[in-house]
Design a protein around this motif. Structure first.
Motif, PDB file in Angstrom:
ATOM      1  N   LYS A 293       0.823  -1.217   0.000  1.00  0.00           N
ATOM      2  CA  LYS A 293       0.000   0.000   0.000  1.00  0.00           C
ATOM      3  C   LYS A 293       0.852   1.260   0.000  1.00  0.00           C
ATOM      4  N   GLN A 294       2.055   1.164   0.502  1.00  0.00           N
ATOM      5  CA  GLN A 294       2.924   2.331   0.593  1.00  0.00           C
ATOM      6  C   GLN A 294       3.448   2.775  -0.772  1.00  0.00           C
ATOM      7  N   ARG A 295       3.161   1.998  -1.816  1.00  0.00           N
ATOM      8  CA  ARG A 295       3.584   2.405  -3.158  1.00  0.00           C
ATOM      9  C   ARG A 295       2.823   3.633  -3.634  1.00  0.00           C
ATOM     10  N   GLY A 296       1.708   3.915  -2.994  1.00  0.00           N
ATOM     11  CA  GLY A 296       0.946   5.106  -3.348  1.00  0.00           C
ATOM     12  C   GLY A 296      -0.498   4.779  -3.661  1.00  0.00           C
ATOM     13  N   ALA A 297      -1.365   5.773  -3.482  1.00  0.00           N
ATOM     14  CA  ALA A 297      -2.800   5.579  -3.697  1.00  0.00           C
ATOM     15  C   ALA A 297      -3.135   5.335  -5.157  1.00  0.00           C
ATOM     16  N   ASN A 298      -2.244   5.748  -6.063  1.00  0.00           N
ATOM     17  CA  ASN A 298      -2.527   5.595  -7.488  1.00  0.00           C
ATOM     18  C   ASN A 298      -2.348   4.163  -7.978  1.00  0.00           C
ATOM     19  N   VAL A 299      -1.616   3.349  -7.222  1.00  0.00           N
ATOM     20  CA  VAL A 299      -1.357   1.981  -7.652  1.00  0.00           C
ATOM     21  C   VAL A 299      -2.458   1.061  -7.133  1.00  0.00           C
ATOM     22  N   VAL A 300      -3.053   0.288  -8.032  1.00  0.00           N
ATOM     23  CA  VAL A 300      -4.102  -0.647  -7.636  1.00  0.00           C
ATOM     24  C   VAL A 300      -3.514  -1.688  -6.692  1.00  0.00           C
ATOM     25  N   MET A 331      -8.979  -7.519 -12.725  1.00  0.00           N
ATOM     26  CA  MET A 331      -8.363  -7.442 -14.053  1.00  0.00           C
ATOM     27  C   MET A 331      -8.827  -6.195 -14.797  1.00  0.00           C
ATOM     28  N   SER A 332     -10.111  -5.893 -14.686  1.00  0.00           N
ATOM     29  CA  SER A 332     -10.642  -4.709 -15.367  1.00  0.00           C
ATOM     30  C   SER A 332     -10.017  -3.432 -14.818  1.00  0.00           C
ATOM     31  N   ARG A 333      -9.944  -3.319 -13.486  1.00  0.00           N
ATOM     32  CA  ARG A 333      -9.336  -2.132 -12.890  1.00  0.00           C
ATOM     33  C   ARG A 333      -7.851  -2.043 -13.248  1.00  0.00           C
ATOM     34  N   SER A 334      -7.190  -3.184 -13.312  1.00  0.00           N
ATOM     35  CA  SER A 334      -5.764  -3.192 -13.655  1.00  0.00           C
ATOM     36  C   SER A 334      -5.530  -2.726 -15.077  1.00  0.00           C
ATOM     37  N   LEU A 335      -6.358  -3.198 -15.989  1.00  0.00           N
ATOM     38  CA  LEU A 335      -6.204  -2.803 -17.393  1.00  0.00           C
ATOM     39  C   LEU A 335      -6.528  -1.322 -17.580  1.00  0.00           C
ATOM     40  N   GLU A 336      -7.540  -0.826 -16.863  1.00  0.00           N
ATOM     41  CA  GLU A 336      -7.866   0.599 -16.934  1.00  0.00           C
ATOM     42  C   GLU A 336      -6.714   1.436 -16.373  1.00  0.00           C
ATOM     43  N   TRP A 337      -6.150   0.998 -15.264  1.00  0.00           N
ATOM     44  CA  TRP A 337      -5.043   1.727 -14.640  1.00  0.00           C
ATOM     45  C   TRP A 337      -3.801   1.696 -15.513  1.00  0.00           C
ATOM     46  N   ARG A 338      -3.544   0.543 -16.127  1.00  0.00           N
ATOM     47  CA  ARG A 338      -2.353   0.398 -16.970  1.00  0.00           C
ATOM     48  C   ARG A 338      -2.364   1.387 -18.132  1.00  0.00           C
ATOM     49  N   ASP A 339      -3.559   1.644 -18.667  1.00  0.00           N
ATOM     50  CA  ASP A 339      -3.674   2.534 -19.824  1.00  0.00           C
ATOM     51  C   ASP A 339      -3.876   3.994 -19.442  1.00  0.00           C
ATOM     52  N   SER A 340      -3.888   4.292 -18.143  1.00  0.00           N
ATOM     53  CA  SER A 340      -4.119   5.666 -17.705  1.00  0.00           C
ATOM     54  C   SER A 340      -2.789   6.388 -17.489  1.00  0.00           C
ATOM     55  N   PRO A 341      -2.787   7.714 -17.571  1.00  0.00           N
ATOM     56  CA  PRO A 341      -1.561   8.481 -17.305  1.00  0.00           C
ATOM     57  C   PRO A 341      -1.020   8.258 -15.896  1.00  0.00           C
ATOM     58  N   GLN A 342      -1.910   7.909 -14.943  1.00  0.00           N
ATOM     59  CA  GLN A 342      -1.489   7.733 -13.558  1.00  0.00           C
ATOM     60  C   GLN A 342      -0.456   6.617 -13.413  1.00  0.00           C
ATOM     61  N   SER A 343      -0.552   5.594 -14.258  1.00  0.00           N
ATOM     62  CA  SER A 343       0.361   4.461 -14.124  1.00  0.00           C
ATOM     63  C   SER A 343       1.793   4.850 -14.423  1.00  0.00           C
ATOM     64  N   PHE A 344       1.984   5.947 -15.140  1.00  0.00           N
ATOM     65  CA  PHE A 344       3.331   6.393 -15.469  1.00  0.00           C
ATOM     66  C   PHE A 344       3.857   7.417 -14.462  1.00  0.00           C
ATOM     67  N   GLU A 345       2.999   7.814 -13.528  1.00  0.00           N
ATOM     68  CA  GLU A 345       3.393   8.832 -12.559  1.00  0.00           C
ATOM     69  C   GLU A 345       3.997   8.229 -11.293  1.00  0.00           C
ATOM     70  N   VAL A 346       3.943   6.921 -11.172  1.00  0.00           N
ATOM     71  CA  VAL A 346       4.440   6.276  -9.962  1.00  0.00           C
ATOM     72  C   VAL A 346       5.960   6.182 -10.037  1.00  0.00           C
ATOM     73  N   ASP A 347       6.595   6.724  -9.033  1.00  0.00           N
ATOM     74  CA  ASP A 347       8.053   6.728  -8.995  1.00  0.00           C
ATOM     75  C   ASP A 347       8.535   5.468  -8.290  1.00  0.00           C
ATOM     76  N   ILE A 348       9.161   4.584  -9.069  1.00  0.00           N
ATOM     77  CA  ILE A 348       9.636   3.318  -8.522  1.00  0.00           C
ATOM     78  C   ILE A 348      11.155   3.350  -8.485  1.00  0.00           C
ATOM     79  N   GLU A 349      11.673   3.171  -7.284  1.00  0.00           N
ATOM     80  CA  GLU A 349      13.128   3.141  -7.132  1.00  0.00           C
ATOM     81  C   GLU A 349      13.660   1.799  -7.624  1.00  0.00           C
ATOM     82  N   PRO A 350      14.614   1.786  -8.551  1.00  0.00           N
ATOM     83  CA  PRO A 350      15.129   0.514  -9.054  1.00  0.00           C
ATOM     84  C   PRO A 350      15.872  -0.233  -7.975  1.00  0.00           C
ATOM     85  N   GLN A 351      15.828  -1.583  -8.100  1.00  0.00           N
ATOM     86  CA  GLN A 351      16.533  -2.440  -7.146  1.00  0.00           C
ATOM     87  C   GLN A 351      17.160  -3.587  -7.894  1.00  0.00           C
ATOM     88  N   THR A 352      18.359  -3.955  -7.512  1.00  0.00           N
ATOM     89  CA  THR A 352      19.036  -5.070  -8.158  1.00  0.00           C
ATOM     90  C   THR A 352      18.801  -6.348  -7.414  1.00  0.00           C
TER      91      THR A 352
END
Length: 352
Positions: A293-300, A331-352
């Motif tokens: 949940k800490q990834r942000g409210a925008n992430v399903v 699945m429906s909410r995931s596909l809607e979120w994937r195609d929305s601008p919000q899905s690109f706004e989530v800042d994910i710190e890379p990890q190896t």
């Protein structure tokens, strides 16, 4: 003629002595086994994999993997070469005869593909896994499932989570080639949830996007599982056992730390967990959800917890009559979120 008497006090004393002997015997057993396992984990860390993978348990035995009709399934059975090993794979087609139909599914241009990543023991032909495949097929979703090296009819022997990750990656590459333009969801169960999370994190780090991740009876980390297991609890009372176990897990790369990895993803996530799961306590699923949940409210990010009154346990969530609706809506909410601008706004710190 004299008769011996047996007083209640003597009887209570004998019972007390008997119970003391039983407790001492049990304590001796726990100490002895704990020391043996501790010795193995200390000087042969790879032995911890024998406890986790349990690929040596084949139940029921003598499975026929090539005849899918035996399991009321349709599709193809084949071997996929992955370097030095050959992986047994099932590609199951959707069940067009009796599909579930939901309002939101009607909006899908194409039904998602589900890659099922199973847990420890047995094979892709285990009963509870087949029940889940059948449900997904009735939803109109093709299913791709496989056995890791050393499981089922796959060759080789798993030695670390890196082997499981490598096998899952190979099957994913095949699925992408087979379905280049269709959304792919990962469904991980039990041990497979940790593999699924790591696979998603690895793919996203390489700029690949997964449509969604469903975790069935997941854990926060393998160490948490080993620490909370009712079977291992007595051994954690043995001095140094817990520290040796943790060191062994780290040395052979078997931490499967989903809590650490999930926070570095942006994949839509659905967690399913039964309250009466005695293999992986529901508290570990809640712990993973709290981190996700800490990834942000925008992430399903969703969590479904089943009451113990349903008796779904560790392998029975497929029996939920409402599960197709839950999965289809996610699945429906995931596909809607994937195609929305919000899905690109989530800042994910890379990890190896």
């Amino acid at each position: 003629m004299a008769f011996s008497s047996y007083s209640p006090h003597s009887f209570a004393k004998d019972i007390s002595i008997l119970l003391t002997k039983i407790l001492l015997g049990f304590a001796t057993f726990v100490l002895s086994v704990g020391l043996i396992f501790g010795f193995l984990f200390k000087f042969h860390p790879s032995s911890v994999g024998w406890v986790i993978f349990m690929n040596h348990i084949h139940f029921p035995p003598f499975r026929n993997f090539s005849d899918l009709a035996v399991y009321n399934l349709q599709g193809e059975n084949f071997f996929l070469d992955n370097g030095p090993v050959a992986l047994g794979v099932w590609h199951l087609t959707e069940d067009a005869a009796t599909p579930f139909v939901f309002e939101k599914q009607a909006q899908w241009t194409e039904r998602p593909v589900v890659m099922y990543i199973h847990g420890a023991q047995g094979s892709r032909a285990a009963y509870h896994r087949i029940q889940m495949y059948q449900l997904l097929r009735r939803m109109g979703c093709p299913v791709v499932t496989f056995d890791y090296r050393g499981y089922g009819d796959s060759s080789g022997v798993p030695t670390s989570e890196l082997d499981l990750l490598d096998d899952a990656s190979a099957v994913y590459r095949w699925a992408v080639k087979k379905y280049p333009n269709r959304p792919i969801f990962f469904w991980g169960h039990s041990l497979g949830t940790g593999v699924s999370v790591r696979l998603v994190q690895t793919l996203e780090a390489a700029s690949s996007r997964i449509s969604g991740l469903i975790l069935d009876s997941p854990y926060s980390s393998m160490f948490d599982v080993m620490r909370s297991s009712p079977l291992l609890f007595p051994f954690h009372q043995v001095p140094a056992f817990t520290e040796i176990l943790l060191d062994a897990l780290e040395e052979v790369h078997m931490t499967l730390n989903s809590s650490e990895r999930v926070q570095h993803t942006r994949v839509p996530l659905l967690i399913l967990h039964a309250e009466d799961d005695w293999v992986i306590p529901v508290s570990l699923g809640r712990k993973l959800y709290d981190v996700a949940k800490q990834r942000g409210a925008n992430v399903v990010t969703e969590f479904v917890e089943y009451s113990r009154e349903f008796k779904y346990g560790h392998r029975g969530i497929y029996r939920d009559p409402n599960l197709p609706v839950i999965v289809a809506d996610f699945m429906s909410r995931s596909l809607e979120w994937r195609d929305s601008p919000q899905s690109f706004e989530v800042d994910i710190e890379p990890q190896t």
